[in-house]
Structure formats: C-alpha cells, structure tokens
Design a protein around this motif. Structure first.
Motif, short mmCIF file in Angstrom:
data_model
loop_
_atom_site.label_atom_id
_atom_site.label_comp_id
_atom_site.label_asym_id
_atom_site.label_seq_id
_atom_site.Cartn_x
_atom_site.Cartn_y
_atom_site.Cartn_z
N ALA A 1 -11.51 -1.00 -2.57
CA ALA A 1 -10.82 -2.18 -2.03
C ALA A 1 -10.34 -1.84 -0.62
CB ALA A 1 -9.65 -2.58 -2.92
N TYR A 2 -10.19 -2.88 0.20
CA TYR A 2 -9.70 -2.71 1.57
C TYR A 2 -8.27 -3.21 1.66
CZ TYR A 2 -9.07 -3.53 6.58
OH TYR A 2 -8.58 -3.56 7.86
N ASN A 3 -7.41 -2.42 2.30
CA ASN A 3 -6.01 -2.77 2.52
C ASN A 3 -5.87 -3.28 3.95
OD1 ASN A 3 -3.22 -2.60 3.27
ND2 ASN A 3 -2.85 -1.24 1.54
N SER A 4 -5.65 -4.60 4.09
CA SER A 4 -5.59 -5.21 5.42
C SER A 4 -4.30 -4.89 6.16
CB SER A 4 -5.74 -6.73 5.30
OG SER A 4 -4.75 -7.27 4.44
N LYS A 5 -3.23 -4.55 5.44
CA LYS A 5 -1.96 -4.24 6.10
C LYS A 5 -1.97 -2.83 6.69
CE LYS A 5 0.13 -8.13 5.24
NZ LYS A 5 1.17 -8.26 4.20
N LYS B 1 -4.21 13.43 -0.70
CA LYS B 1 -4.98 14.02 -1.77
C LYS B 1 -5.29 12.99 -2.85
CE LYS B 1 -3.07 18.67 -1.17
NZ LYS B 1 -2.35 19.80 -1.84
N GLU B 2 -6.26 13.33 -3.68
CA GLU B 2 -6.54 12.53 -4.86
C GLU B 2 -5.27 12.40 -5.69
OE1 GLU B 2 -9.97 13.25 -7.97
OE2 GLU B 2 -8.21 14.44 -8.48
N PHE B 3 -5.05 11.21 -6.28
CA PHE B 3 -3.87 11.02 -7.12
C PHE B 3 -4.30 10.49 -8.48
CE2 PHE B 3 -4.54 7.31 -4.46
CZ PHE B 3 -4.50 6.25 -5.36
N ALA B 4 -3.53 10.85 -9.50
CA ALA B 4 -3.81 10.41 -10.86
C ALA B 4 -3.14 9.07 -11.12
CB ALA B 4 -3.31 11.45 -11.86
N ILE B 5 -3.92 8.10 -11.63
CA ILE B 5 -3.37 6.82 -12.05
C ILE B 5 -2.97 6.89 -13.51
CG2 ILE B 5 -3.93 4.37 -12.38
CD1 ILE B 5 -5.77 4.65 -9.91
N VAL B 6 -3.80 7.48 -14.33
CA VAL B 6 -3.45 7.78 -15.72
C VAL B 6 -4.24 9.02 -16.12
CG1 VAL B 6 -5.24 6.22 -16.60
CG2 VAL B 6 -3.37 6.90 -18.09
N GLN B 7 -3.61 9.93 -16.82
CA GLN B 7 -4.26 11.13 -17.31
C GLN B 7 -4.28 11.07 -18.83
OE1 GLN B 7 -1.74 13.94 -14.94
NE2 GLN B 7 -3.69 14.77 -14.25
N ALA B 8 -5.44 10.73 -19.37
CA ALA B 8 -5.60 10.59 -20.82
C ALA B 8 -7.08 10.55 -21.13
CB ALA B 8 -4.91 9.33 -21.34
N ASP B 9 -7.42 10.87 -22.35
CA ASP B 9 -8.81 10.85 -22.80
C ASP B 9 -9.27 9.41 -23.01
OD1 ASP B 9 -11.26 11.67 -23.71
OD2 ASP B 9 -10.56 12.19 -25.72
N GLY B 10 -10.54 9.14 -22.74
CA GLY B 10 -11.14 7.87 -23.09
C GLY B 10 -10.71 6.70 -22.23
N GLN B 11 -10.58 6.89 -20.91
CA GLN B 11 -10.23 5.81 -19.99
C GLN B 11 -11.46 5.51 -19.13
OE1 GLN B 11 -6.82 4.83 -20.57
NE2 GLN B 11 -7.19 6.38 -22.14
N PHE B 12 -11.91 4.24 -19.14
CA PHE B 12 -13.22 3.94 -18.55
C PHE B 12 -13.16 2.71 -17.62
CE2 PHE B 12 -13.99 5.59 -22.88
CZ PHE B 12 -14.69 6.74 -22.56
N GLY B 13 -14.10 2.71 -16.67
CA GLY B 13 -14.43 1.53 -15.89
C GLY B 13 -13.30 0.91 -15.10
N PRO B 14 -12.58 1.65 -14.25
CA PRO B 14 -11.47 1.04 -13.52
C PRO B 14 -11.95 0.03 -12.48
CG PRO B 14 -11.93 3.23 -12.65
CD PRO B 14 -12.79 3.06 -13.87
N VAL B 15 -11.15 -1.01 -12.28
CA VAL B 15 -11.36 -1.98 -11.20
C VAL B 15 -10.03 -2.13 -10.47
CG1 VAL B 15 -13.26 -3.21 -12.28
CG2 VAL B 15 -10.91 -3.91 -12.77
N ILE B 16 -10.09 -2.58 -9.22
CA ILE B 16 -8.89 -2.68 -8.41
C ILE B 16 -8.96 -3.92 -7.53
CG2 ILE B 16 -9.83 -1.20 -6.57
CD1 ILE B 16 -6.94 -0.09 -6.24
N ALA B 17 -7.81 -4.57 -7.32
CA ALA B 17 -7.71 -5.72 -6.42
C ALA B 17 -6.47 -5.53 -5.55
CB ALA B 17 -7.62 -7.02 -7.20
N TYR B 18 -6.58 -5.95 -4.30
CA TYR B 18 -5.48 -5.77 -3.33
C TYR B 18 -4.74 -7.08 -3.13
CZ TYR B 18 -3.08 -5.06 1.11
OH TYR B 18 -2.12 -4.99 2.10
N ASN B 19 -3.41 -7.02 -3.21
CA ASN B 19 -2.54 -8.15 -2.96
C ASN B 19 -1.97 -8.00 -1.56
OD1 ASN B 19 -0.34 -9.88 -2.74
ND2 ASN B 19 0.53 -9.39 -4.73
N ALA B 20 -2.53 -8.75 -0.61
CA ALA B 20 -2.07 -8.65 0.78
C ALA B 20 -0.70 -9.29 0.96
CB ALA B 20 -3.09 -9.30 1.71
N ASN B 21 -0.31 -10.20 0.08
CA ASN B 21 1.01 -10.84 0.19
C ASN B 21 2.13 -9.82 0.01
OD1 ASN B 21 -0.37 -13.24 0.46
ND2 ASN B 21 0.00 -13.93 -1.64
#
Length: 340
Positions: free
Chosen positions: A119-123, A157-177
């Motif tokens: 995703a692109y962060n416009s701010k 650096k790389e950051f962890a969003i969640v550290q757990a077994d069996g987490q698949f297919g992340p998607v992301i959307a940016y809220n410019a507001n």
C-alpha cells in the motif's frame, strides 16, 4: 459492441470506470485504442521461481512498487521464500534493480516471507508491505511488515504484526483521512481477523474478528473509502457445502459496522475475490472466480456492484440472481479503478 461491453451495460455497470486487466484485453476496439497497451516486459528474472505479485501506486509521480514471492531455483541454489520488490516508472521503465523486502528478525535472511501485499501512504510518501511467514521449522511464524521509501530503500526494520502459527494471506488498506492502516488476514482456525496500525506500523488496537467465528473463511480483500470513512472487506467462506463471497463494512477505528452480508450465494464454489472503490460514484465493484457453470466450461469471472453502504446494486436485491458474468474461461481476477 463486444459481448463484454454489452453485458456490462445490461448489468448497469456502464460509465463507472472499472477495469480489470483481463477486461482491457477483451474491451471494444475504441477502448483498446485509448489504452494503447504495450508489450509484456519482465520484472523479475531467474534463477528463483516467482509468484503472488502485487502492486502499489504512487500517484504523485506515477511510479509503481511491485512486490512478489521469490522462491528457490530449480537446481536448489539461491534464496527461497522471501519477498522481493522493484520500482517501475509510469512508462514501464525500471527504477533500479530488485531488492529484498523481507528481512528476518533473527539470523538467516534467506527465508523471509510469502504472499505480500503493498500500500502507498500519501501523507508520508512511502510504501508499506505486509506478508506471511509460514514454513516448517520456523520460530517466527506470523504476519510481518516493512516500510519502504519511494526510492526503494527500506525504512527501519521489519516489524511483527502478529507472531503465531497458521496466519495466512494478509491484506492492507491505507486510511489517508487518519493516516493509519487496516490489516486483515486468515487465522489458524479459519476466521478473518484484523488489526489497526499507525503510520509507522505500530498496533493501535487488539486483534478483532472480522468474519463470523463459526465460519471457514479465507482470501480476504480490503479497500478504504475516503468518502464514507470506512473500509469494505470481502472474503470467501464456506456456506453449506460450497464457498460463497461475503462482505463486511468496517469503521475507520477498526470496529464492525453492521453484520456480514452475502455478495453471492450461487451454486458451486465462488473464490478469490477482488474489489475496488469507485471514488467518483461512491460505490464498490467486487469480482471473483466462479464455478457455477461446472463441469463445463469451467471457471468464469463474475462481478457485483455495491453501494456505499454495502447494499447490492441490482433489481431485486438477491445475492445470486444479480451477479454479472464478466469473463468466460477466466479465474483469479484482479480489479483496478480509473477515475478518468
């Protein structure tokens, strides 16, 4: 007029400016002349296998950030299961060489991740990439992210969003507001869950369930609508004995707005949804792979329009009869919107 364009008009899609890559290939000659497509060009090269590409756009300069999964070479040499990225100019010219996006938190950076979304962060004028890390023997399974500058340099650096077994297919959307992100993914018991991140990638809240806890859901897709200040999540989930496509409106703070609603419940499997928000007319379009015509001729792509509140745009409000055949003999669609 081609059968495709005629079908879109009959379905009420005329004039909304929604184009899938496959649609462009089958559009009327006049549309082809306006688009002036050029020849294919190679973004990544051997030795490794390449899969699951995704693209984010910088509207300021028209550049793209392309990310993909880089796998092992056929002879077993080279790195495997890592995310690579490359900048591409608006005319298709390469801006620099491919670079590694996924860097392991601990040692051995050769195994970094798969199935990236960008995703692109416009701010902040930067990109963010999220990906899964799931392979045998890993002590770091989970969903991870990496910020990237518009020059292709990694930010922090790389950051962890969640550290757990069996987490698949992340998607992301940016809220410019609000200058924040919503992330969604499939967890280890078949639910779509989500988390809000600030503009640096830090969690703003705890993980919440975005699909019913009793469902077997997968393949989420997510967009943010700046006019309504809400997200739309779509996903496939088992309904009776087959998978159908469902939707969920999410508020800007990550809380649920209403309940899950059916987008299609036709016979046989509906999978791999893709969606866009039409910022001109404040509505959505969702397309997916559809197996309702099985066993012959096989998979097709169907679509459905939704209004700003997630209601189906059709004559009778049915989640089955209103779906429009977009492309025959096609699967795994991806959809983009052009305001022009």
């Amino acid at each position: 007029m081609s059968e495709l364009i005629a079908g879109l008009i009959r379905a009420g899609l005329k004039g909304i400016g929604l184009l899938g890559a496959a649609m462009m290939l089958l559009a009327a000659p006049a549309v082809q002349a306006q688009l002036k497509p050029g020849p294919n060009f190679t973004i990544s090269l051997p030795p490794g296998s390449k899969s699951a590409p995704d693209v984010a756009t910088n509207p300021g300069n028209g550049e793209y950030l392309v990310v993909w999964t880089d796998g092992p070479a056929a002879d077993g040499s080279g790195n495997s299961n890592r995310i690579l990225g490359r900048r591409v100019a608006k005319d298709g010219a390469f801006q620099g060489t491919p670079f590694v996006v996924s860097q392991r938190v601990v040692s051995n950076s050769s195994l970094g991740g798969i199935n990236a979304k960008a995703a692109y962060n416009s701010k902040r004028n930067e990109y963010i990439v999220v990906y899964e890390r799931e392979y045998d023997g890993s002590t770091e399974k989970g969903i991870y992210g990496q910020r990237i500058g518009t020059d292709g340099a990694l930010i922090g650096k790389e950051f962890a969003i969640v550290q757990a077994d069996g987490q698949f297919g992340p998607v992301i959307a940016y809220n410019a507001n609000a200058d924040r992100y919503q992330v969604a993914w499939k967890n280890n018991v078949g639910q779509i869950v989500g988390l809000q991140l600030d503009n640096l990638g830090a969690a703003l809240s705890g993980i919440v369930f975005l699909s019913p806890q009793s469902s077997s859901a997968s393949n989420p897709a997510l967009v943010f609508n700046p006019k309504t200040n809400r997200y739309l999540l779509v996903f496939e989930a088992v309904s009776q004995t087959v998978s159908d496509i469902f939707g969920q409106i999410i508020n800007a703070d990550g809380s649920l707005n209403g309940g899950v609603f059916a987008i299609t419940n036709a016979p046989e499997k509906q999978t791999s949804p893709s969606l866009v928000v039409n910022s001109t007319e404040n509505r959505y379009a969702v397309i997916w792979s559809d197996n309702r015509k099985t066993p012959s001729p096989g998979l097709d792509v169907y679509g459905q329009l939704l209004d700003a509140n997630g209601r189906l745009i059709n004559a009778d409000g049915s989640a089955s009869s209103s779906n429009t055949l977009i492309l025959e003999h096609a699967s795994s669609p991806s959809l983009a919107y052009s305001p022009t």
